[in-house]
Design an enzyme around this catalytic site. Structure first.
Site, short mmCIF file in Angstrom:
data_model
loop_
_atom_site.label_atom_id
_atom_site.label_comp_id
_atom_site.label_asym_id
_atom_site.label_seq_id
_atom_site.Cartn_x
_atom_site.Cartn_y
_atom_site.Cartn_z
N THR A 144 20.82 -10.38 6.60
CA THR A 144 20.70 -10.89 7.91
C THR A 144 18.95 -10.72 8.19
OG1 THR A 144 22.51 -10.11 8.46
CG2 THR A 144 21.29 -10.57 10.18
N GLY A 173 30.88 -11.49 8.71
CA GLY A 173 30.24 -10.09 8.91
C GLY A 173 30.07 -9.77 10.35
N GLY A 194 22.48 -5.44 7.33
CA GLY A 194 23.05 -4.52 6.17
C GLY A 194 24.48 -4.87 5.93
N GLY A 196 27.71 -5.80 6.66
CA GLY A 196 28.41 -6.37 7.47
C GLY A 196 29.76 -5.45 8.07
N1 GLY Z 1 25.03 -8.21 7.94
C1 GLY Z 1 25.41 -9.41 7.56
C2 GLY Z 1 26.64 -9.65 6.88
O1 GLY Z 1 27.13 -8.54 6.28
O2 GLY Z 1 27.12 -10.66 6.94
#
Ligand code: GLY
Length: 262
Positions: A144, A173, A194, A196
């Protein structure tokens, strides 16, 4: 931070190479330029994230990772301290999902998912992602992108992601979940990056915000939050409050700051 000070902080995702900070700086400056010309604090973090979605070195927009079935599914969200929130989840086929999330802020619903999100984006004329524009980010980039901002009065946060590569089709996520990947309120703003599921199960952004609300300095909040996660779990955070800003990760993470005066 003085009332006449403005700030935009951006990150390129937990696992993004530190040398990609040239891109996060352009994004932070884009957000700051928008504040300087009087755009809203909510729009400023969307302009910042749009820059990162258009840079294929990051896992968002044109750089989105492919899922295990080869699909390109994106999540995005934005929020400000005036209680505006909008998110899209599992949307396929659009270049700048952050602006679709921004559009959702003006609707009677807060989160659109899947084909319905795509239909909404189409109805509102958002630009499709052409097959030849999709260039998945390299394996050094995991996650992200995000931004947080303060315009001297209000706070905002935004996130956009191609999700976790190779994940199950349909998996969503933390990004579109309020208080998980992002939160903004009268005392500050937080944007996480990180793993999710871990971010969501810790209500990471809201609990971080609660610390800012109690007056804890952003640097201390960052250190505390990174300590919640096992070393094996990717986690990164950017935060801003009236006491300053902070950014960091237990992985490499490109992140940048732009400041200005009102
Ligand atoms: N942090 C984004 C995801 O895990 O989808």
């Amino acid at each position: 931070m003085e009332e006449n000070q403005m700030i935009v902080v951006t990150h390129g995702g937990a696992g993004s190479k530190n040398e990609y900070a040239d891109g996060t700086l352009v994004a932070a400056e884009r957000g700051m330029d928008s504040l300087r010309v009087g755009e809203s604090v909510l729009d400023s973090v969307c302009f910042a994230v749009e820059v990162l979605e258009d840079d294929s070195r990051y896992n968002a927009g044109v750089g989105s990772a492919k899922r295990s079935d080869g699909s390109i599914i994106m999540d995005a969200a934005c929020m400000d301290s005036a209680n505006q929130f909008g998110a899209i989840a599992g949307m396929e086929g659009f270049k700048n999902p952050i602006w679709v999330a921004r559009k959702v802020c003006g609707e009677e619903f807060r989160l659109l998912a899947g084909d319905g999100a795509g239909q909404f984006a189409k109805e509102h004329g958002f630009e499709p992602l052409q097959a030849d524009e999709h260039r998945p980010a390299d394996s050094g980039t995991s996650d992200t992108v995000g931004a947080v901002a303060f315009d001297g009065e209000k706070f905002s946060a935004s996130l956009s992601t191609g999700g976790t590569g190779k994940s199950h089709p349909g998996r969503i996520g933390d990004v579109p979940l309020i208080g998980c990947g992002l939160y903004a309120g009268p005392y500050g703003a937080v944007a996480a990056t990180g793993h999710g599921e871990s971010i969501a199960m810790n209500l990471t952004a809201y609990r971080s915000y609660e610390m800012l609300k109690r007056g804890t300095k952003p640097q201390i909040v960052l250190k505390t939050v990174l300590g919640w996660f096992d070393d094996a779990v990717d986690i990164g955070l950017i935060l801003v409050s009236r006491k300053g800003h902070a950014g960091g990760s237990n992985r490499t993470m490109a992140w940048s700051v732009a400041t200005g005066e009102k």
